[in-house]
Design a protein around this motif. Structure first.
Motif, PDB file in Angstrom:
ATOM      1  N   LEU A  41      84.243  23.871  57.287  1.00 23.99           N
ATOM      2  CA  LEU A  41      85.156  24.522  58.213  1.00 23.99           C
ATOM      3  C   LEU A  41      84.813  24.069  59.628  1.00 23.99           C
ATOM      4  O   LEU A  41      83.677  23.665  59.905  1.00 23.99           O
ATOM      5  CB  LEU A  41      85.031  26.047  58.115  1.00 23.99           C
ATOM      6  N   VAL A  42      85.793  24.140  60.527  1.00 19.49           N
ATOM      7  CA  VAL A  42      85.550  23.843  61.932  1.00 19.49           C
ATOM      8  C   VAL A  42      85.731  25.149  62.707  1.00 19.49           C
ATOM      9  O   VAL A  42      86.699  25.878  62.495  1.00 19.49           O
ATOM     10  CB  VAL A  42      86.497  22.735  62.454  1.00 19.49           C
ATOM     11  N   ARG A  43      84.795  25.459  63.587  1.00 21.31           N
ATOM     12  CA  ARG A  43      84.798  26.744  64.293  1.00 21.31           C
ATOM     13  C   ARG A  43      85.537  26.634  65.627  1.00 21.31           C
ATOM     14  O   ARG A  43      85.291  25.715  66.417  1.00 21.31           O
ATOM     15  CB  ARG A  43      83.369  27.225  64.511  1.00 21.31           C
ATOM     16  N   ASP A  44      86.439  27.575  65.851  1.00 14.62           N
ATOM     17  CA  ASP A  44      87.189  27.642  67.106  1.00 14.62           C
ATOM     18  C   ASP A  44      86.245  28.081  68.221  1.00 14.62           C
ATOM     19  O   ASP A  44      85.709  29.198  68.179  1.00 14.62           O
ATOM     20  CB  ASP A  44      88.337  28.639  66.960  1.00 14.62           C
ATOM     21  N   PRO A  45      86.024  27.246  69.235  1.00 13.96           N
ATOM     22  CA  PRO A  45      85.108  27.631  70.313  1.00 13.96           C
ATOM     23  C   PRO A  45      85.627  28.815  71.134  1.00 13.96           C
ATOM     24  O   PRO A  45      84.848  29.467  71.833  1.00 13.96           O
ATOM     25  CB  PRO A  45      85.002  26.359  71.163  1.00 13.96           C
ATOM     26  N   LYS A  46      86.924  29.101  71.058  1.00 13.75           N
ATOM     27  CA  LYS A  46      87.493  30.222  71.817  1.00 13.75           C
ATOM     28  C   LYS A  46      87.291  31.563  71.115  1.00 13.75           C
ATOM     29  O   LYS A  46      86.865  32.539  71.724  1.00 13.75           O
ATOM     30  CB  LYS A  46      89.000  30.000  72.033  1.00 13.75           C
ATOM     31  N   THR A  47      87.628  31.622  69.838  1.00 17.09           N
ATOM     32  CA  THR A  47      87.647  32.895  69.116  1.00 17.09           C
ATOM     33  C   THR A  47      86.556  33.035  68.067  1.00 17.09           C
ATOM     34  O   THR A  47      86.338  34.133  67.546  1.00 17.09           O
ATOM     35  CB  THR A  47      89.008  33.082  68.409  1.00 17.09           C
ATOM     36  N   GLY A  48      85.895  31.926  67.720  1.00 19.90           N
ATOM     37  CA  GLY A  48      84.894  31.971  66.667  1.00 19.90           C
ATOM     38  C   GLY A  48      85.484  31.915  65.271  1.00 19.90           C
ATOM     39  O   GLY A  48      84.756  32.017  64.276  1.00 19.90           O
ATOM     40  N   ARG A  89      82.282  14.242  66.462  1.00 21.18           N
ATOM     41  CA  ARG A  89      82.358  13.293  67.575  1.00 21.18           C
ATOM     42  C   ARG A  89      83.178  13.844  68.739  1.00 21.18           C
ATOM     43  O   ARG A  89      82.914  13.537  69.914  1.00 21.18           O
ATOM     44  CB  ARG A  89      82.965  11.980  67.064  1.00 21.18           C
ATOM     45  N   LEU A  90      84.156  14.678  68.418  1.00 16.62           N
ATOM     46  CA  LEU A  90      85.016  15.254  69.460  1.00 16.62           C
ATOM     47  C   LEU A  90      84.472  16.558  70.018  1.00 16.62           C
ATOM     48  O   LEU A  90      85.140  17.232  70.811  1.00 16.62           O
ATOM     49  CB  LEU A  90      86.422  15.473  68.889  1.00 16.62           C
ATOM     50  N   GLY A  91      83.259  16.919  69.589  1.00 21.88           N
ATOM     51  CA  GLY A  91      82.588  18.061  70.202  1.00 21.88           C
ATOM     52  C   GLY A  91      82.781  19.393  69.505  1.00 21.88           C
ATOM     53  O   GLY A  91      82.451  20.436  70.077  1.00 21.88           O
ATOM     54  N   PHE A  92      83.268  19.389  68.273  1.00 22.45           N
ATOM     55  CA  PHE A  92      83.505  20.639  67.566  1.00 22.45           C
ATOM     56  C   PHE A  92      82.401  20.918  66.555  1.00 22.45           C
ATOM     57  O   PHE A  92      81.817  19.993  65.978  1.00 22.45           O
ATOM     58  CB  PHE A  92      84.870  20.605  66.875  1.00 22.45           C
ATOM     59  N   ARG A  93      82.140  22.185  66.357  1.00 21.61           N
ATOM     60  CA  ARG A  93      81.070  22.602  65.464  1.00 21.61           C
ATOM     61  C   ARG A  93      81.591  22.721  64.036  1.00 21.61           C
ATOM     62  O   ARG A  93      82.590  23.390  63.786  1.00 21.61           O
ATOM     63  CB  ARG A  93      80.482  23.944  65.904  1.00 21.61           C
ATOM     64  N   ILE A  94      80.902  22.064  63.113  1.00 23.08           N
ATOM     65  CA  ILE A  94      81.272  22.099  61.709  1.00 23.08           C
ATOM     66  C   ILE A  94      80.355  23.078  60.970  1.00 23.08           C
ATOM     67  O   ILE A  94      79.145  23.076  61.170  1.00 23.08           O
ATOM     68  CB  ILE A  94      81.159  20.702  61.065  1.00 23.08           C
ATOM     69  N   ILE A  95      80.960  23.896  60.108  1.00 24.06           N
ATOM     70  CA  ILE A  95      80.208  24.861  59.322  1.00 24.06           C
ATOM     71  C   ILE A  95      80.367  24.516  57.843  1.00 24.06           C
ATOM     72  O   ILE A  95      81.487  24.419  57.346  1.00 24.06           O
ATOM     73  CB  ILE A  95      80.723  26.308  59.552  1.00 24.06           C
ATOM     74  N   ARG A  96      79.258  24.292  57.157  1.00 25.00           N
ATOM     75  CA  ARG A  96      79.333  24.152  55.698  1.00 25.00           C
ATOM     76  C   ARG A  96      79.568  25.534  55.128  1.00 25.00           C
ATOM     77  O   ARG A  96      78.873  26.486  55.482  1.00 25.00           O
ATOM     78  CB  ARG A  96      78.057  23.551  55.120  1.00 25.00           C
ATOM     79  N   ILE A  97      80.561  25.657  54.280  1.00 25.81           N
ATOM     80  CA  ILE A  97      80.943  26.966  53.757  1.00 25.81           C
ATOM     81  C   ILE A  97      79.738  27.650  53.126  1.00 25.81           C
ATOM     82  O   ILE A  97      79.088  27.105  52.230  1.00 25.81           O
ATOM     83  CB  ILE A  97      82.092  26.829  52.736  1.00 25.81           C
ATOM     84  N   GLY A  98      79.447  28.841  53.593  1.00 30.38           N
ATOM     85  CA  GLY A  98      78.340  29.631  53.065  1.00 30.38           C
ATOM     86  C   GLY A  98      77.032  29.457  53.794  1.00 30.38           C
ATOM     87  O   GLY A  98      76.131  30.288  53.673  1.00 30.38           O
TER      88      GLY A  98
END
Length: 378
Positions: A41-48, A89-98
């Protein structure tokens, strides 16, 4: 140049995320024809908010290149080698599910799982949905499906340890390192509880319902999964080797063989050869173990069926032991060999069959070696 390498606008990704948050997951995925992410998943930096990474990437491409439009789900592959590095690469945080579950959440989930497993082993009724709902009240906004996935991860850990797992939660790998450590710690710290679960699943209780031929089901298919890079080596004391304990319980094995003999009587009758049942030989009873099979039955008047019986009170996918002799015999006689896996014996037996060479049906892992000081060479 691949299409994903052309995606270079963080603003386009954020625009896709904003739309995801505004529409909600279900509507967003339906609008663009994507399924739910299985791993990242990719986490929204605004809302989480955690958003489906592949869908966000495909839609973001359309935001950057409106004349081309969003990428379709089947036009590129998602996952660790493609989408993850692109979004990172574009600066977004990736979350491995779980992987973002806290220790408190994991411990609560493990406790809940073993509570259900204990009830299942004891034959006590319980409701998985009610457990899921009650557990989520202790967790940090987890969805019903995320809790189910965690329970499947626990099943995978237990299966790797040779321990029984809940029937309704099929093992699913790539579990959180914290989860694997927590399950192993629970097993070691609650040895009495885990031992009682294993003992309950070895209990010999003859089934009340004898449907025989209606009990026949398809055999599970072999599956392969790639463990995570942080996987720890799974080792437990031998007393927790469920497959070994189950196999060593001769009373359960004998009861299963008796059931199979009655199954064979009905199978031969249904095949038009009721007289052949009189020639059936319970080899493990008359000659003892070591022949490579338990029951000598028949296909017809001229062809034998060599049956090896493996019985458990656990579910369809539970592991079992295969001796070197049984494996070699299955290869030697080919399609005349049949392994009968009798499962859920206590609750109403179910059965699947594995014909021929066992190595073609199951993954085989060596568990013991014969040590000697002399070897035959050549």
């Amino acid at each position: 140049m691949s299409q994903l390498s052309q995606l270079r606008s963080p603003a386009a990704v954020q625009a896709a995320i904003d739309e995801f948050v505004q529409l909600g997951r279900t509507k967003f995925l339906a609008r663009y024809g994507y399924g739910k992410s299985r791993d990242f998943l990719v986490r929204d930096p605004k809302t989480g908010t955690d958003c489906d990474s592949k869908a966000i990437t495909g839609v973001a491409f359309g935001k950057q290149f409106p004349e081309q439009g969003p990428l379709t789900a089947d036009s590129f592959s998602g996952g660790e080698a493609t989408v993850v590095p692109t979004l990172t690469r574009l600066g977004f945080r990736i979350i491995r599910i779980g992987e973002d579950w806290s220790e408190e959440e994991v411990l609560a989930t493990v406790e809940d799982y073993f509570d259900m497993l204990r009830a299942e082993a004891a034959g006590e009724p319980y409701n998985k949905s009610e457990h899921n709902q009650t557990l989520r009240q202790q967790l940090n906004g987890r969805s019903k499906s995320s809790v189910e996935l965690k329970h499947q991860n626990i099943s995978a850990v237990l299966d790797a340890l040779g321990l029984p797992y809940i029937n309704g939660y099929k093992p699913r790998g790539n579990s959180q390192l914290l989860l694997r450590k927590s399950v192993q710690a629970f097993v070691l710290e609650r040895q009495k509880l885990v031992g009682s679960i294993v003992d309950a699943l070895e209990e010999v209780k003859l089934p009340g319902e004898k449907t025989y031929l209606a009990a026949l089901v398809e055999a599970p298919k072999r599956e392969v999964f790639v463990p995570s890079a942080t996987k720890v080596r799974d080792r437990m004391p031998r007393k927790f080797d469920f497959a070994a304990r189950d196999e060593a319980n001769r009373r359960l094995g004998r009861a299963g063989e008796q059931w199979v003999i009655e199954f064979e009587q009905r199978r031969l009758t249904a095949a038009g050869h009721p007289e052949l049942f009189q020639r059936l030989d319970w080899v493990s009873d008359t000659q003892g173990d070591g022949a490579g099979f338990d029951i000598l039955s028949f296909e017809d008047e001229t062809q034998h069926r060599f049956i090896e019986v493996k019985t458990t009170n656990a579910g369809v996918g539970s592991s079992f032991l295969v001796s070197h002799n049984e494996l070699e015999f299955s290869r030697e006689v080919g399609e005349q060999f049949h392994l009968y896996r009798v499962f859920q014996f206590r609750d109403g037996p179910r059965l699947f069959m594995l014909p021929g060479d066992l190595s073609q049906h199951v993954h085989l892992k060596p568990t013991d070696y014969r040590a000697s000081f002399r070897a035959v060479v050549g």
